[in-house]
Design an enzyme around this catalytic site. Sequence first.
Site, PDB file in Angstrom:
ATOM      1  N   CYS A  50       0.858  -1.194   0.000  1.00  0.00           N
ATOM      2  CA  CYS A  50       0.000   0.000   0.000  1.00  0.00           C
ATOM      3  C   CYS A  50       0.890   1.238   0.000  1.00  0.00           C
ATOM      4  O   CYS A  50       1.171   1.822   1.045  1.00  0.00           O
ATOM      5  CB  CYS A  50      -0.894  -0.002   1.236  1.00  0.00           C
ATOM      6  SG  CYS A  50      -2.089  -1.337   1.218  1.00  0.00           S
TER       7      CYS A  50
ATOM      8  N   GLU B 220      -9.184 -13.220 -26.664  1.00  0.00           N
ATOM      9  CA  GLU B 220      -8.337 -13.383 -25.478  1.00  0.00           C
ATOM     10  C   GLU B 220      -7.234 -14.402 -25.784  1.00  0.00           C
ATOM     11  O   GLU B 220      -7.470 -15.410 -26.431  1.00  0.00           O
ATOM     12  CB  GLU B 220      -9.232 -13.851 -24.312  1.00  0.00           C
ATOM     13  CG  GLU B 220      -8.535 -14.462 -23.123  1.00  0.00           C
ATOM     14  CD  GLU B 220      -7.615 -13.516 -22.375  1.00  0.00           C
ATOM     15  OE1 GLU B 220      -8.005 -12.368 -22.109  1.00  0.00           O
ATOM     16  OE2 GLU B 220      -6.468 -13.937 -22.093  1.00  0.00           O
TER      17      GLU B 220
ATOM     18  N   ASP C  44      -9.528  -3.770 -22.978  1.00  0.00           N
ATOM     19  CA  ASP C  44      -9.084  -3.757 -21.584  1.00  0.00           C
ATOM     20  C   ASP C  44      -7.751  -4.498 -21.478  1.00  0.00           C
ATOM     21  O   ASP C  44      -7.676  -5.591 -20.915  1.00  0.00           O
ATOM     22  CB  ASP C  44     -10.176  -4.454 -20.732  1.00  0.00           C
ATOM     23  CG  ASP C  44      -9.876  -4.429 -19.249  1.00  0.00           C
ATOM     24  OD1 ASP C  44      -8.950  -3.715 -18.825  1.00  0.00           O
ATOM     25  OD2 ASP C  44     -10.580  -5.139 -18.500  1.00  0.00           O
TER      26      ASP C  44
ATOM     27  N   CYS D  44      -5.480  -0.038 -16.739  1.00  0.00           N
ATOM     28  CA  CYS D  44      -4.991  -0.014 -15.354  1.00  0.00           C
ATOM     29  C   CYS D  44      -3.634   0.678 -15.290  1.00  0.00           C
ATOM     30  O   CYS D  44      -2.974   0.649 -14.262  1.00  0.00           O
ATOM     31  CB  CYS D  44      -4.927  -1.419 -14.780  1.00  0.00           C
ATOM     32  SG  CYS D  44      -3.911  -2.521 -15.752  1.00  0.00           S
TER      33      CYS D  44
HETATM   34  N1  SAH Z   1     -11.508  -7.720 -19.532  1.00  0.00           N
HETATM   35  C1  SAH Z   1     -11.190  -8.709 -18.548  1.00  0.00           C
HETATM   36  C2  SAH Z   1      -9.702  -9.044 -18.431  1.00  0.00           C
HETATM   37  C3  SAH Z   1      -8.740  -7.904 -18.415  1.00  0.00           C
HETATM   38  S1  SAH Z   1      -7.084  -8.349 -17.966  1.00  0.00           S
HETATM   39  C4  SAH Z   1     -11.782  -8.345 -17.215  1.00  0.00           C
HETATM   40  O1  SAH Z   1     -12.079  -7.198 -16.941  1.00  0.00           O
HETATM   41  O2  SAH Z   1     -11.953  -9.248 -16.380  1.00  0.00           O
HETATM   42  C5  SAH Z   1      -6.260  -8.363 -19.510  1.00  0.00           C
HETATM   43  C6  SAH Z   1      -6.422  -9.657 -20.287  1.00  0.00           C
HETATM   44  O3  SAH Z   1      -5.695  -9.526 -21.516  1.00  0.00           O
HETATM   45  C7  SAH Z   1      -5.859 -10.924 -19.612  1.00  0.00           C
HETATM   46  O4  SAH Z   1      -6.904 -11.867 -19.546  1.00  0.00           O
HETATM   47  C8  SAH Z   1      -4.740 -11.391 -20.554  1.00  0.00           C
HETATM   48  O5  SAH Z   1      -4.658 -12.815 -20.646  1.00  0.00           O
HETATM   49  C9  SAH Z   1      -5.177 -10.813 -21.885  1.00  0.00           C
HETATM   50  N2  SAH Z   1      -4.114 -10.582 -22.881  1.00  0.00           N
HETATM   51  C10 SAH Z   1      -2.843 -10.170 -22.682  1.00  0.00           C
HETATM   52  N3  SAH Z   1      -2.219  -9.985 -23.861  1.00  0.00           N
HETATM   53  C11 SAH Z   1      -3.099 -10.280 -24.832  1.00  0.00           C
HETATM   54  C12 SAH Z   1      -3.050 -10.276 -26.263  1.00  0.00           C
HETATM   55  N4  SAH Z   1      -1.940  -9.929 -26.904  1.00  0.00           N
HETATM   56  N5  SAH Z   1      -4.161 -10.607 -26.937  1.00  0.00           N
HETATM   57  C13 SAH Z   1      -5.308 -10.965 -26.292  1.00  0.00           C
HETATM   58  N6  SAH Z   1      -5.417 -10.986 -24.945  1.00  0.00           N
HETATM   59  C14 SAH Z   1      -4.333 -10.657 -24.220  1.00  0.00           C
END
Ligand code: SAH
Length: 382
Positions: free
Chosen positions: A16, A264, A312, A339
């Site tokens: 934290c 994904e 995302d 994030c």
């Molecule tokens: N939208 C989801 C997950 C977000 S985390 C939620 O809110 O729960 C980001 C995700 O991107 C992870 O699941 C990771 O496996 C995926 N990821 C990372 N690099 C990637 C890529 N090049 N192509 C597709 N997915 C990817």
Amino acid sequence: MEKNIKCPLYKKCGGCQIHNLDYSEQLEFKMKKVVRLLGRFHRVSDIIGMDEPYHYRNKVQAAFGRDRQNRIISGVYQSSTHKIVPVDSCLIEDVKADEIIVTIRKLLKNFKLKTFDDNKMIGFLRHVLVKRGFSSGEIMVVLVTGTEEFKSRRSFVNALLERHPEITTIVQNINNKRTSLVLGEKSIVLYGDGVIKEQLCGYTFTISPKAFYQINPVQTEVLYNKAMEFADIQKDDVVIDAYCGTGTIGIIASKYAGDVYGVELNKDAVKDAKKNAAINGIENIHFINADAGKYMVGLAEQGLPADVVIMDPPRAGSDIKFLHSVVKLSPRKVVYISCNPETLARDLMFLSKNKYKIRKIQPVDMFPHTEHVECVVLLTKI
Ligand code: SAH
């Protein structure tokens, strides 16, 4: 202790980073950071904080080992080291999960079970992972062990359940590798069905030991509702949920859309996403196991339509292939959930030079007391 510091381990743990600030000061700190990085693109809306910024984490992980006096300890690794800082309760973790971890530590002693020594690579218990569904009340305990052999396994499981009847499933995960990853390949279900269910925005999701699931369920709803408001999906729209994880955002979007395509990279997450769609009886969503950039390039080459792209990505942000194909596909709207405001700034710079205008920037505090900040951004085609 300094005036605002409620945690005696604040310095040692390092989890934290801004716990020394009042919560309102923390929000100001995050707001300033977002304005500094993104303010040149658009006015930044006021950050949405939590009413109750404590014990929000639904996933708790503890490393097990021994201290200098050879007593069993459990806790977190001191930041950027491999030294365990003993933790019994944490201000941001779920209270019940912390209690279960303390019980397991006591049971180890009763059952004469050893902790794992990752220098010598011998011993038994390495980590405990607890995941809790805040809405469903379901609780999963994952015992990560260095060996598959589990002395008095059945009595141990019974003893744990006797003390915590609220646990709904117990899994043993075997990790005998020299690695910083917590979980190994193999899992054995010791009790219950090996997963928990959780409700989010009116849908049910399955959470398995390994799958990514947002760790602050209260703020996740806030974030996703904002994303839906920004996306303003129309009934025949084709929506792409890029970096979709276990399909949460796409599933929530499906009720407004014509069709949703979730893409994904992680194949286990895609399996979970398909199951999640089935549990919720959703038929207009399709999941693709691929690199998001490559998939989008394919769509753009075929000249397929996409009306709204929701993305995302992980902390590293998106990549240039992906961004180029967004421009080529030219959806009416892009909703970017991030994030990491630094990589977000980089990606927004590209899109803002390529026919997209940034219309809204909304920070959401998903991780109180830490330095992290989540943002959702709306872009529209010029
Ligand atoms: N939208 C989801 C997950 C977000 S985390 C939620 O809110 O729960 C980001 C995700 O991107 C992870 O699941 C990771 O496996 C995926 N990821 C990372 N690099 C990637 C890529 N090049 N192509 C597709 N997915 C990817």
